[in-house]
Design a protein around this motif. Structure first.
Motif, mmCIF file in Angstrom:
data_model
loop_
_atom_site.group_PDB
_atom_site.id
_atom_site.type_symbol
_atom_site.label_atom_id
_atom_site.label_comp_id
_atom_site.label_asym_id
_atom_site.label_seq_id
_atom_site.Cartn_x
_atom_site.Cartn_y
_atom_site.Cartn_z
ATOM 1 N N CYS A 31 0.820 -1.216 0.000
ATOM 2 C CA CYS A 31 0.000 0.000 0.000
ATOM 3 C C CYS A 31 0.850 1.260 0.000
ATOM 4 O O CYS A 31 0.530 2.232 -0.677
ATOM 5 C CB CYS A 31 -0.883 0.058 1.251
ATOM 6 N N LEU A 32 1.902 1.250 0.840
ATOM 7 C CA LEU A 32 2.665 2.481 1.068
ATOM 8 C C LEU A 32 4.055 2.415 0.453
ATOM 9 O O LEU A 32 4.777 3.418 0.438
ATOM 10 C CB LEU A 32 2.835 2.727 2.578
ATOM 11 N N TYR A 34 5.601 2.703 -2.143
ATOM 12 C CA TYR A 34 6.151 3.697 -3.035
ATOM 13 C C TYR A 34 6.652 4.947 -2.310
ATOM 14 O O TYR A 34 7.512 5.661 -2.787
ATOM 15 C CB TYR A 34 5.144 4.072 -4.133
ATOM 16 N N PHE A 35 6.141 5.202 -1.114
ATOM 17 C CA PHE A 35 6.561 6.427 -0.405
ATOM 18 C C PHE A 35 6.845 6.219 1.083
ATOM 19 O O PHE A 35 7.168 7.158 1.798
ATOM 20 C CB PHE A 35 5.520 7.530 -0.582
ATOM 21 N N PRO A 150 -10.470 8.076 -3.204
ATOM 22 C CA PRO A 150 -9.889 9.284 -3.801
ATOM 23 C C PRO A 150 -8.474 9.553 -3.286
ATOM 24 O O PRO A 150 -7.609 9.982 -4.044
ATOM 25 C CB PRO A 150 -10.830 10.395 -3.348
ATOM 26 N N TYR A 151 -8.253 9.281 -2.021
ATOM 27 C CA TYR A 151 -6.940 9.545 -1.429
ATOM 28 C C TYR A 151 -5.909 8.536 -1.922
ATOM 29 O O TYR A 151 -4.754 8.872 -2.151
ATOM 30 C CB TYR A 151 -7.045 9.559 0.094
ATOM 31 N N TRP A 152 -6.369 7.301 -2.091
ATOM 32 C CA TRP A 152 -5.461 6.280 -2.608
ATOM 33 C C TRP A 152 -5.070 6.626 -4.053
ATOM 34 O O TRP A 152 -3.920 6.477 -4.447
ATOM 35 C CB TRP A 152 -6.113 4.902 -2.513
ATOM 36 N N LEU A 153 -6.044 7.130 -4.800
ATOM 37 C CA LEU A 153 -5.760 7.564 -6.174
ATOM 38 C C LEU A 153 -4.739 8.694 -6.192
ATOM 39 O O LEU A 153 -3.820 8.706 -7.007
ATOM 40 C CB LEU A 153 -7.044 8.059 -6.836
ATOM 41 N N ILE A 154 -4.922 9.632 -5.282
ATOM 42 C CA ILE A 154 -4.003 10.770 -5.235
ATOM 43 C C ILE A 154 -2.572 10.306 -4.974
ATOM 44 O O ILE A 154 -1.634 10.760 -5.624
ATOM 45 C CB ILE A 154 -4.464 11.798 -4.177
ATOM 46 N N THR A 155 -2.390 9.382 -4.040
ATOM 47 C CA THR A 155 -1.023 8.923 -3.749
ATOM 48 C C THR A 155 -0.433 8.151 -4.925
ATOM 49 O O THR A 155 0.741 8.315 -5.244
ATOM 50 C CB THR A 155 -0.950 8.043 -2.474
ATOM 51 N N ILE A 156 -1.253 7.344 -5.575
ATOM 52 C CA ILE A 156 -0.749 6.589 -6.722
ATOM 53 C C ILE A 156 -0.366 7.540 -7.858
ATOM 54 O O ILE A 156 0.649 7.348 -8.527
ATOM 55 C CB ILE A 156 -1.797 5.570 -7.195
ATOM 56 N N ARG A 157 -1.150 8.557 -8.038
ATOM 57 C CA ARG A 157 -0.838 9.500 -9.118
ATOM 58 C C ARG A 157 0.398 10.328 -8.824
ATOM 59 O O ARG A 157 1.083 10.780 -9.740
ATOM 60 C CB ARG A 157 -2.052 10.389 -9.390
ATOM 61 N N PHE A 158 0.662 10.508 -7.549
ATOM 62 C CA PHE A 158 1.936 11.133 -7.194
ATOM 63 C C PHE A 158 3.068 10.271 -7.765
ATOM 64 O O PHE A 158 3.985 10.771 -8.418
ATOM 65 C CB PHE A 158 2.073 11.231 -5.676
ATOM 66 N N HIS A 161 3.211 10.526 -11.638
ATOM 67 C CA HIS A 161 3.843 11.769 -12.084
ATOM 68 C C HIS A 161 5.343 11.741 -11.850
ATOM 69 O O HIS A 161 6.135 12.100 -12.716
ATOM 70 C CB HIS A 161 3.245 12.969 -11.349
ATOM 71 N N LYS B 95 12.548 5.414 0.856
ATOM 72 C CA LYS B 95 11.519 6.397 0.550
ATOM 73 C C LYS B 95 10.715 6.724 1.791
ATOM 74 O O LYS B 95 10.218 5.829 2.471
ATOM 75 C CB LYS B 95 10.599 5.854 -0.544
ATOM 76 N N LEU B 100 2.547 12.263 1.981
ATOM 77 C CA LEU B 100 1.819 11.211 1.282
ATOM 78 C C LEU B 100 1.254 10.172 2.243
ATOM 79 O O LEU B 100 0.162 9.636 2.023
ATOM 80 C CB LEU B 100 2.765 10.533 0.283
ATOM 81 N N VAL B 103 -1.850 11.668 3.462
ATOM 82 C CA VAL B 103 -2.867 11.666 2.406
ATOM 83 C C VAL B 103 -3.481 10.276 2.255
ATOM 84 O O VAL B 103 -4.697 10.138 2.141
ATOM 85 C CB VAL B 103 -2.270 12.132 1.058
ATOM 86 N N PHE B 104 -2.643 9.251 2.293
ATOM 87 C CA PHE B 104 -3.137 7.884 2.102
ATOM 88 C C PHE B 104 -4.242 7.543 3.101
ATOM 89 O O PHE B 104 -5.183 6.833 2.771
ATOM 90 C CB PHE B 104 -1.995 6.875 2.248
ATOM 91 N N ALA B 165 6.541 17.899 -12.163
ATOM 92 C CA ALA B 165 5.631 16.777 -11.891
ATOM 93 C C ALA B 165 4.821 17.053 -10.625
ATOM 94 O O ALA B 165 3.615 16.805 -10.580
ATOM 95 C CB ALA B 165 6.423 15.483 -11.746
ATOM 96 N N TRP B 169 0.854 17.391 -10.236
ATOM 97 C CA TRP B 169 0.160 16.526 -9.266
ATOM 98 C C TRP B 169 -0.714 17.353 -8.321
ATOM 99 O O TRP B 169 -1.852 16.970 -8.041
ATOM 100 C CB TRP B 169 1.170 15.703 -8.466
ATOM 101 N N ILE B 176 -9.419 16.578 -7.819
ATOM 102 C CA ILE B 176 -10.053 15.399 -7.217
ATOM 103 C C ILE B 176 -10.744 15.776 -5.919
ATOM 104 O O ILE B 176 -11.898 15.412 -5.676
ATOM 105 C CB ILE B 176 -9.016 14.283 -6.962
ATOM 106 N N TYR B 195 -8.298 -3.742 -1.902
ATOM 107 C CA TYR B 195 -7.413 -2.765 -2.536
ATOM 108 C C TYR B 195 -6.453 -3.450 -3.491
ATOM 109 O O TYR B 195 -6.177 -2.966 -4.578
ATOM 110 C CB TYR B 195 -6.624 -2.059 -1.421
ATOM 111 N N PHE B 196 -5.930 -4.582 -3.069
ATOM 112 C CA PHE B 196 -4.854 -5.155 -3.848
ATOM 113 C C PHE B 196 -5.224 -6.311 -4.745
ATOM 114 O O PHE B 196 -4.343 -6.973 -5.291
ATOM 115 C CB PHE B 196 -3.675 -5.496 -2.951
#
Lengths: 201, 201
Positions: A31-32, A34-35, A150-158, A161, B95, B100, B103-104, B165, B169, B176, B195-196
């Motif tokens: 889930c996390l 990536y960041f 929506p929040y999960w989408l925002i983090t993925i789009r981060f 990008h 990371k 983020l 946000v998640f 980027a 974003w 959103i 989710y997964f």
DNA sequence: CTGATCATGTAAAAGGTTACATGATTGG
DNA sequence: CCAATCATGTAACCTTTTACATGATCAG
């Protein structure tokens, strides 16, 4: 209240679902990942502290051979502390990028090695990008299934990008390195102040 | 040889020009600031170690009132160690992005606060972007002045790509958040495995 | 049969931040 | 006159990694 962030990452995941330290490592990786990353050396001692503070409760399940499985759930107290943390402004991370540090000083002695490395980096990132786009699509298709979508989408789009930017940067940098002047250029007497004249002009 | 990276950041800057700990802090802030940061608590003890290992030499200048000014120069030995490090593959950074992470999990309780924060972030980044573009231009105009210019350009463009980027974003995320469903959506029984699913399909 | 995964945890070491101490000079 | 800058450094603390210990089960 202290500001160790590992505890909030754990509380956050527990706010979605009860789980063990091992589960946390795995699901947070997905889930996390990536960041945000945590190692076991942080996770288990932190869970212990959270239990002492009563931010989480624990149910143990006996298993033969393996260590007992400890499943943690967030308590009301923990949830309150977690939400209070969410409302605090995020601290800005210290920036550290070893690759860029090396590049700044001219990188590997062999330029063709430099190019090869960037090509590999580009390919790796292209694969990750494809993965992230799949997850993104899936969330778009299932937008209504969870209030946090929506929040999960925002983090993925981060991630999308940032990785797209990385790929484009690799492409451009490879071009620059391919057209490097063959002969070394003369050095000026005071390189650093020279470098930064631009900021004062 | 150990792998503490502070010492290589220092050796790198000293390979461009002799300087003091204070100078390092300042010039690194300008040259490397976008991707590398050090605090005094690291700099002075590291300079001491580098001196012990004979990777740098030191000239002291008396001054009244202020502490003596210590100017360090890189030695041949230090330069050799530094170049060997440049040829090693860069370690990938862990990371960690607290913004983020928040946000998640849904971020601040007040959505309009979330939007405001993103707008501020966007504006800050737009200003930094303008600065980086200036430095970039200057390097393009003075491409021939230093052998490392192509590498300095590459690092700056990394910043330009990354910040662009980030701005994009911010823009998308604000959109959103502005179109968030007013009513909370029903939660499914097992959010995380849900989710997964996407990764297994 | 071998390596991955399940599953918990600890201890030592390394890495990094923060606050403190000191105090002159310079620019607005 | 006040704040920033110059200039060095230390000590206590917090954070994080790494290696270690243990050992069953499962898939190929």
């Amino acid at each position: 209240m202290d500001k160790n962030r590992t505890q909030f990452a754990i509380l956050g995941m527990l706010s979605l679902q009860p789980m063990s330290g091992y589960d946390f490592r795995k699901s947070a990786g997905q889930c996390l990942g990536y960041f945000w990353q945590e190692s076991y050396g942080q996770i288990y001692p932190t869970l212990k502290k959270l239990l002492e503070k009563k931010y989480v409760s624990r149910q143990s399940r006996r298993s033969k051979g393996k260590p007992d499985r400890h499943v943690y759930s967030i308590t009301d107290k923990g949830l309150k502390v977690f939400r209070a943390w969410l409302d605090l402004p995020a601290t800005v991370e210290k920036k550290r990028n070893e690759m860029l540090l090396k590049v700044f000083f001219g990188g590997k002695s062999d330029v063709s090695e430099q190019i090869k490395e960037l090509e590999t980096l580009k390919e790796t990132n292209e694969m990750v990008l494809a993965e992230l786009k799949e997850i993104d699509d899936w969330h778009v298709r299932n937008y209504d299934h969870h209030a946090l979508t929506p929040y999960w989408l925002i983090t993925i789009r981060f991630g999308i990008h940032r990785i797209s930017a990385m790929i484009e940067w690799c492409r451009e940098s490879i071009e620059i390195l391919r057209h490097l002047p063959k002969e070394a250029v003369a050095s000026v007497p005071d390189p650093i102040s020279f470098y930064f004249k631009s900021r004062k002009e």
